[in-house]
Design an enzyme around this catalytic site. Sequence first.
Site, PDB file in Angstrom:
ATOM      1  N   HIS A   1      27.441   8.111  72.368  1.00 47.26           N
ATOM      2  CA  HIS A   1      26.421   8.450  71.374  1.00 47.26           C
ATOM      3  C   HIS A   1      25.237   7.495  71.495  1.00 47.26           C
ATOM      4  O   HIS A   1      24.073   7.912  71.492  1.00 47.26           O
ATOM      5  CB  HIS A   1      27.004   8.358  69.950  1.00 47.26           C
ATOM      6  CG  HIS A   1      27.831   9.530  69.539  1.00 47.26           C
ATOM      7  ND1 HIS A   1      28.979   9.899  70.187  1.00 47.26           N
ATOM      8  CD2 HIS A   1      27.661  10.423  68.518  1.00 47.26           C
ATOM      9  CE1 HIS A   1      29.502  10.954  69.587  1.00 47.26           C
ATOM     10  NE2 HIS A   1      28.712  11.308  68.576  1.00 47.26           N
TER      11      HIS A   1
ATOM     12  N   GLU B   1      34.205  31.179  32.368  1.00 42.66           N
ATOM     13  CA  GLU B   1      33.241  32.050  33.041  1.00 42.66           C
ATOM     14  C   GLU B   1      32.057  32.302  32.109  1.00 42.66           C
ATOM     15  O   GLU B   1      30.895  32.146  32.490  1.00 42.66           O
ATOM     16  CB  GLU B   1      33.929  33.361  33.405  1.00 42.66           C
ATOM     17  CG  GLU B   1      33.005  34.392  34.043  1.00 42.66           C
ATOM     18  CD  GLU B   1      33.679  35.748  34.194  1.00 42.66           C
ATOM     19  OE1 GLU B   1      33.148  36.564  34.963  1.00 42.66           O
ATOM     20  OE2 GLU B   1      34.712  35.996  33.536  1.00 42.66           O
ATOM     21  N   HIS B   2      32.350  32.710  30.883  1.00 43.35           N
ATOM     22  CA  HIS B   2      31.331  32.918  29.850  1.00 43.35           C
ATOM     23  C   HIS B   2      31.643  32.006  28.668  1.00 43.35           C
ATOM     24  O   HIS B   2      32.768  32.019  28.164  1.00 43.35           O
ATOM     25  CB  HIS B   2      31.342  34.358  29.331  1.00 43.35           C
ATOM     26  CG  HIS B   2      31.311  35.416  30.380  1.00 43.35           C
ATOM     27  ND1 HIS B   2      32.452  36.058  30.827  1.00 43.35           N
ATOM     28  CD2 HIS B   2      30.276  35.966  31.060  1.00 43.35           C
ATOM     29  CE1 HIS B   2      32.124  36.959  31.734  1.00 43.35           C
ATOM     30  NE2 HIS B   2      30.815  36.920  31.907  1.00 43.35           N
TER      31      HIS B   2
ATOM     32  N   THR C   1      38.330  38.340  34.044  1.00 40.82           N
ATOM     33  CA  THR C   1      37.202  37.846  33.262  1.00 40.82           C
ATOM     34  C   THR C   1      37.685  37.016  32.081  1.00 40.82           C
ATOM     35  O   THR C   1      38.818  37.150  31.614  1.00 40.82           O
ATOM     36  CB  THR C   1      36.325  39.012  32.776  1.00 40.82           C
ATOM     37  OG1 THR C   1      35.108  38.492  32.226  1.00 40.82           O
ATOM     38  CG2 THR C   1      37.036  39.835  31.714  1.00 40.82           C
TER      39      THR C   1
ATOM     40  N   ASN D   1      39.910  43.156  42.496  1.00 41.28           N
ATOM     41  CA  ASN D   1      41.242  42.862  41.980  1.00 41.28           C
ATOM     42  C   ASN D   1      41.951  41.822  42.851  1.00 41.28           C
ATOM     43  O   ASN D   1      41.376  41.259  43.784  1.00 41.28           O
ATOM     44  CB  ASN D   1      42.067  44.148  41.855  1.00 41.28           C
ATOM     45  CG  ASN D   1      42.296  44.830  43.199  1.00 41.28           C
ATOM     46  OD1 ASN D   1      42.187  44.217  44.261  1.00 41.28           O
ATOM     47  ND2 ASN D   1      42.611  46.110  43.167  1.00 41.28           N
TER      48      ASN D   1
ATOM     49  N   HIS E   1      37.949  44.636  29.386  1.00 38.94           N
ATOM     50  CA  HIS E   1      37.880  44.738  30.845  1.00 38.94           C
ATOM     51  C   HIS E   1      39.248  44.969  31.469  1.00 38.94           C
ATOM     52  O   HIS E   1      39.388  45.723  32.430  1.00 38.94           O
ATOM     53  CB  HIS E   1      37.306  43.444  31.445  1.00 38.94           C
ATOM     54  CG  HIS E   1      35.815  43.418  31.530  1.00 38.94           C
ATOM     55  ND1 HIS E   1      35.101  44.169  32.435  1.00 38.94           N
ATOM     56  CD2 HIS E   1      34.898  42.708  30.829  1.00 38.94           C
ATOM     57  CE1 HIS E   1      33.811  43.926  32.288  1.00 38.94           C
ATOM     58  NE2 HIS E   1      33.662  43.045  31.321  1.00 38.94           N
TER      59      HIS E   1
ATOM     60  N   TYR F   1      30.537  43.922  47.438  1.00 39.63           N
ATOM     61  CA  TYR F   1      31.661  44.746  46.990  1.00 39.63           C
ATOM     62  C   TYR F   1      31.510  45.093  45.511  1.00 39.63           C
ATOM     63  O   TYR F   1      31.269  44.220  44.676  1.00 39.63           O
ATOM     64  CB  TYR F   1      32.994  44.030  47.217  1.00 39.63           C
ATOM     65  CG  TYR F   1      34.163  44.934  46.903  1.00 39.63           C
ATOM     66  CD1 TYR F   1      34.530  45.942  47.792  1.00 39.63           C
ATOM     67  CD2 TYR F   1      34.858  44.820  45.708  1.00 39.63           C
ATOM     68  CE1 TYR F   1      35.575  46.803  47.496  1.00 39.63           C
ATOM     69  CE2 TYR F   1      35.903  45.676  45.403  1.00 39.63           C
ATOM     70  CZ  TYR F   1      36.255  46.669  46.297  1.00 39.63           C
ATOM     71  OH  TYR F   1      37.280  47.532  46.002  1.00 39.63           O
TER      72      TYR F   1
ATOM     73  N   ASP G   1      25.918  40.567  30.568  1.00 39.04           N
ATOM     74  CA  ASP G   1      26.556  41.529  31.463  1.00 39.04           C
ATOM     75  C   ASP G   1      25.558  42.549  31.989  1.00 39.04           C
ATOM     76  O   ASP G   1      25.728  43.075  33.093  1.00 39.04           O
ATOM     77  CB  ASP G   1      27.683  42.265  30.733  1.00 39.04           C
ATOM     78  CG  ASP G   1      28.929  41.417  30.576  1.00 39.04           C
ATOM     79  OD1 ASP G   1      29.077  40.442  31.330  1.00 39.04           O
ATOM     80  OD2 ASP G   1      29.746  41.728  29.692  1.00 39.04           O
TER      81      ASP G   1
END
EC number: 1.1.1.23
Length: 445
Positions: free
Chosen positions: A433, A340-341, A249, A226, A274, A134, A374
Amino acid sequence: MTSRIELARVDLRGRTPSTAELRAALPRGGVDVDSVLHHVRPVVEAVRERGAAAALEFGEKFDGVVPATVRVPAAELARALDELDPAVRAALEESIARARRVHADQRRTDTTTEVVPGGTVTERWVPVARVGLYVPGGNAVYPSSVVMNVVPAQTAGVGSLVVASPPQANFGGLPHPTILAAAALLGVEEVWAVGGAQAVALLSYGGTDTDGAPLDPVDLITGPGNIYVTAAKRLCRGLVGIDAEAGPTEIAILADATADPAHVAADLISQAEHDVLAASVLVTDSVALADAVDAALTAQLAVVKHAERVRTALTGKQSGTVLVDDITQGLRVVDAYAAEHLEIQTADASAVAARVRSAGAVFVGPYAPVSLGDYCAGSNHVLPTAGCARHSSGLSVQTFLRGIHVVEYTEAALKDVAGHVVALADAEDLPAHGQAVTVRFEALS
């Protein structure tokens, strides 16, 4: 005149909060996916029942356009590549080459372990058969996300890829031409003009296109989106695999007095542009640096293109400056935040970075800004958000592979361990078993 920006401050100096207290004290935004599930569930159910027809209806409602077919014609992919700006094409080609170089080293090889003579376990790595990638629309166009999703999937050996991206009214119901061009440049032949929750649902359930062609469902969906895309992923998880529930982000910068405040400010702004919900967090042991960064943010905001979006993000509850006693405490903070970063702009940055335990990606020193990652570092920019870097990784070749254990035992090897199998089976009150083993060595009575 631009009004002064002052990041909200959290002062942890002289304190030793517990991990729970630390997580509660840090700036954190995020989105409440549960709050939109009741909106998204009818979309997913309609697409499950009526396929592409329902997806196109929702596209008309939300995107204001209906493509002639869900699948973008091959001629449109070729045309988009032919008309792509040469500078953008060259940049994409460089991004692809670097990403392929890094991801090639992530390939897994099968391993065979001889547990005992005559008894082996092989771990065989098999790519996911069909993947949906996506690529969002929204505030910006993201051809780089095409690269970051497609390259690891191709490197893993995925045989069937489909890119889904929202149709654009300005482009006759096709996804943005730069998205189409990036897909063509990567050799992707299947692109669907569908976005939002309906895209996730159609990728999950499949359907029939307006021209009667099949739209085959996928096994795994990756890529950011989103809150509605995230909600649809949650609803479809299990039917398909998903990479993560991506949130807004975020960037955290661990910096000391040696950092250049102009660089720090520019990097905080770069992620804030962003989305108004983007998080920009500075962690520092220098009040002087924090003050200088506020001043640099104010100066740079005066010339930033998306100034209002950036200002809203920087002044939101998700952004701020965290003051610490020293870099050791700062490391505890950034590990608790699990960005994230994460940028390390300190003295001896490499040594500091080696101590980080929780981050989607770490950018070390003054010449490794997040923007490099990025686009052209070679690393992947699809990374865990909202603290998920404490337990999850970014997109990689591994995302698209499944490890299958292959067990091979000879008669002698099985007989040697049969007693242990029976003992454990009896301890769990599962005698059949054990019988499944012993039946191979004794006649049934």
